[in-house]
Scaffold this active site. Structure first.
Site, PDB file in Angstrom:
ATOM      1  N   PRO A  19       0.820  -1.224   0.000  1.00  0.00           N
ATOM      2  CA  PRO A  19       0.000   0.000   0.000  1.00  0.00           C
ATOM      3  C   PRO A  19       0.854   1.274   0.000  1.00  0.00           C
ATOM      4  O   PRO A  19       0.347   2.342  -0.326  1.00  0.00           O
ATOM      5  CB  PRO A  19      -0.845  -0.116   1.278  1.00  0.00           C
ATOM      6  CG  PRO A  19      -0.281  -1.244   2.064  1.00  0.00           C
ATOM      7  CD  PRO A  19       0.558  -2.075   1.158  1.00  0.00           C
TER       8      PRO A  19
ATOM      9  N   GLU B 228       2.116  -7.692   7.765  1.00  0.00           N
ATOM     10  CA  GLU B 228       2.340  -6.247   7.622  1.00  0.00           C
ATOM     11  C   GLU B 228       3.398  -5.967   6.560  1.00  0.00           C
ATOM     12  O   GLU B 228       3.962  -4.868   6.517  1.00  0.00           O
ATOM     13  CB  GLU B 228       2.758  -5.631   8.962  1.00  0.00           C
ATOM     14  CG  GLU B 228       1.782  -5.885  10.099  1.00  0.00           C
ATOM     15  CD  GLU B 228       0.427  -5.218   9.873  1.00  0.00           C
ATOM     16  OE1 GLU B 228       0.396  -4.019   9.570  1.00  0.00           O
ATOM     17  OE2 GLU B 228      -0.599  -5.926  10.009  1.00  0.00           O
TER      18      GLU B 228
ATOM     19  N   ARG C  85      -2.432  -8.122 -21.351  1.00  0.00           N
ATOM     20  CA  ARG C  85      -3.246  -7.714 -22.500  1.00  0.00           C
ATOM     21  C   ARG C  85      -2.501  -6.739 -23.419  1.00  0.00           C
ATOM     22  O   ARG C  85      -2.967  -6.473 -24.522  1.00  0.00           O
ATOM     23  CB  ARG C  85      -4.593  -7.150 -22.052  1.00  0.00           C
ATOM     24  CG  ARG C  85      -4.508  -5.870 -21.276  1.00  0.00           C
ATOM     25  CD  ARG C  85      -5.873  -5.424 -20.788  1.00  0.00           C
ATOM     26  NE  ARG C  85      -6.748  -4.918 -21.842  1.00  0.00           N
ATOM     27  CZ  ARG C  85      -6.617  -3.727 -22.425  1.00  0.00           C
ATOM     28  NH1 ARG C  85      -5.617  -2.923 -22.084  1.00  0.00           N
ATOM     29  NH2 ARG C  85      -7.448  -3.333 -23.360  1.00  0.00           N
TER      30      ARG C  85
ATOM     31  N   ASP D 214      -7.652   2.547 -25.357  1.00  0.00           N
ATOM     32  CA  ASP D 214      -7.996   2.533 -23.936  1.00  0.00           C
ATOM     33  C   ASP D 214      -8.062   3.933 -23.357  1.00  0.00           C
ATOM     34  O   ASP D 214      -7.262   4.803 -23.704  1.00  0.00           O
ATOM     35  CB  ASP D 214      -6.938   1.750 -23.129  1.00  0.00           C
ATOM     36  CG  ASP D 214      -6.974   0.263 -23.444  1.00  0.00           C
ATOM     37  OD1 ASP D 214      -7.994  -0.203 -23.962  1.00  0.00           O
ATOM     38  OD2 ASP D 214      -5.968  -0.407 -23.170  1.00  0.00           O
TER      39      ASP D 214
HETATM   40  C1  JQB Z   1       0.385  -7.057   3.309  1.00  0.00           C
HETATM   41  C2  JQB Z   1      -0.673  -5.724   1.878  1.00  0.00           C
HETATM   42  C3  JQB Z   1      -1.287  -4.497  -0.097  1.00  0.00           C
HETATM   43  C4  JQB Z   1       0.570  -6.065  -0.163  1.00  0.00           C
HETATM   44  C5  JQB Z   1      -1.149  -3.085  -3.099  1.00  0.00           C
HETATM   45  C6  JQB Z   1      -2.995  -1.894  -2.005  1.00  0.00           C
HETATM   46  O1  JQB Z   1       0.892  -4.133   4.152  1.00  0.00           O
HETATM   47  C7  JQB Z   1      -0.110  -3.780   4.921  1.00  0.00           C
HETATM   48  N1  JQB Z   1       0.067  -2.659   5.649  1.00  0.00           N
HETATM   49  C8  JQB Z   1      -0.896  -2.225   6.404  1.00  0.00           C
HETATM   50  C9  JQB Z   1      -2.088  -2.912   6.495  1.00  0.00           C
HETATM   51  C10 JQB Z   1      -2.283  -4.080   5.757  1.00  0.00           C
HETATM   52  C11 JQB Z   1      -1.283  -4.551   4.992  1.00  0.00           C
HETATM   53  C12 JQB Z   1      -1.524  -5.828   4.226  1.00  0.00           C
HETATM   54  N2  JQB Z   1      -0.635  -6.174   3.172  1.00  0.00           N
HETATM   55  C13 JQB Z   1       1.014  -7.189   2.105  1.00  0.00           C
HETATM   56  C14 JQB Z   1       0.360  -6.348   1.186  1.00  0.00           C
HETATM   57  C15 JQB Z   1      -1.504  -4.815   1.245  1.00  0.00           C
HETATM   58  C16 JQB Z   1      -0.254  -5.146  -0.798  1.00  0.00           C
HETATM   59  C17 JQB Z   1      -2.097  -3.460  -0.732  1.00  0.00           C
HETATM   60  C18 JQB Z   1      -2.007  -2.858  -1.988  1.00  0.00           C
HETATM   61  N3  JQB Z   1      -0.478  -3.268  -4.006  1.00  0.00           N
HETATM   62  N4  JQB Z   1      -3.645  -1.911  -0.848  1.00  0.00           N
HETATM   63  N5  JQB Z   1      -3.116  -2.849  -0.075  1.00  0.00           N
HETATM   64  N6  JQB Z   1      -3.298  -1.023  -3.024  1.00  0.00           N
END
Ligand code: JQB
Length: 271
Positions: A95, A122, A164, A179
């Site tokens: 994230p 995490e 794609r 697109d």
């Molecule tokens: C664990 C992920 C996403 C990978 C993308 C997106 O990492 C975290 N940190 C805080 C809370 C929850 C997590 C859970 N988590 C690995 C992981 C979340 C990706 C992710 C992502 N790409 N949202 N969340 N856009």
């Protein structure tokens, strides 16, 4: 293109056997290989996580299994024909990564080999990115501003967006360049509505202009719809349109669409 995915949930990627991507694999355009991260652990519990240094909630993925798995995948490339010096691009969904956009999809589509490292808990000990950042041109990417439970769904999204774009995956090349978010496509307008037969369905008519055979008028109508929809659904994109690339009619349609949005907003705020 070769794609490797290292995950504690390789079953999560079953959809990659279906539809567009399944066919691309059958045709040899895409070579997707799944790996179980736990295969690179050495304890009886096959442990991949541990408590975070500095305290805090949740668990963090240990660096050692990731590094052993990544090293094994990279080494497997040397066994491929002409792959002696080949290295994959490492993609780590998180994230807190840079935003994955159509531009990034095009960049990845130009790579011969991608290696995905979707995490759980995490996330992964930051030293893994430090270790491979340069040598594998590691990229931390986020697919959007919401929080998932892990990186697997993000990998599915990225692989589909990239696949794609590969030559021979879509039937016709025009569907890629047309697109909404293809760079330069209609100055980043959203696409308008689409219709097919029957001409009247449950009392809803297909806009008669589309049945008129008047190609210039149809193109104009479609552009009007695209402009209106962009203002309504993506005011951020509409605000960024270059007036120099718009015709007089475009500007009138846009002004009208903005007036409609503003009048609705004033109705909302009045209750
Ligand atoms: C664990 C992920 C996403 C990978 C993308 C997106 O990492 C975290 N940190 C805080 C809370 C929850 C997590 C859970 N988590 C690995 C992981 C979340 C990706 C992710 C992502 N790409 N949202 N969340 N856009």
């Amino acid at each position: 293109m070769r794609v490797d995915i290292i995950s504690i949930f390789p079953e999560y990627f079953a959809p990659l056997g279906v539809s567009l991507i399944g066919k691309a694999r059958d045709r040899g355009i895409l070579d997707i290989r799944l790996h179980q991260l736990r295969d690179w652990t050495h304890d009886v519990h096959r442990t991949v996580d541990d408590t975070p240094y500095g305290g805090g909630p949740g668990m963090v993925m240990k660096p050692e299994p990731w590094a052993e798995a990544i090293d094994a995948v990279v080494a497997s490339g040397a066994a491929e024909p002409g792959g002696e010096a080949a290295r994959p691009r490492l993609i780590v969904p998180t994230p807190s990564g840079r935003r994955f956009t159509q531009q990034v999809a095009l960049e990845y589509a130009g790579e011969p080999w991608l290696l995905f490292a979707p995490a759980r808990y995490e996330g992964i000990d930051a030293r893994v990115i430090a270790e491979y950042g340069e040598s594998l041109r590691a990229d931390e990417v986020s697919i959007g501003d919401y929080v998932l439970a892990g990186g697997e769904a993000a990998v599915l999204v990225i692989v589909e967006a990239v696949a794609r774009l590969l030559p021979g995956v879509l039937g016709n090349a025009a569907s890629v360049t047309d697109d909404s978010f293809a760079p330069g496509a209609m100055e980043s307008l959203l696409e308008g509505p689409v219709y097919t037969k029957p001409p009247v369905w449950r009392g809803h008519e297909v806009p008669p202009i589309l049945l008129s055979g008047h190609h210039a008028a149809i193109a104009r109508w479609r552009r009007d719809q695209a402009l209106r929809r962009t203002v309504r659904n993506r005011p951020d994109l509409a605000a960024g349109l270059d007036p120099g690339e718009l015709g007089e009619h475009d500007r009138e349609v846009l002004d009208e669409a903005w007036r409609a949005v503003r009048s609705e907003e004033s109705v909302e705020s009045a209750g």
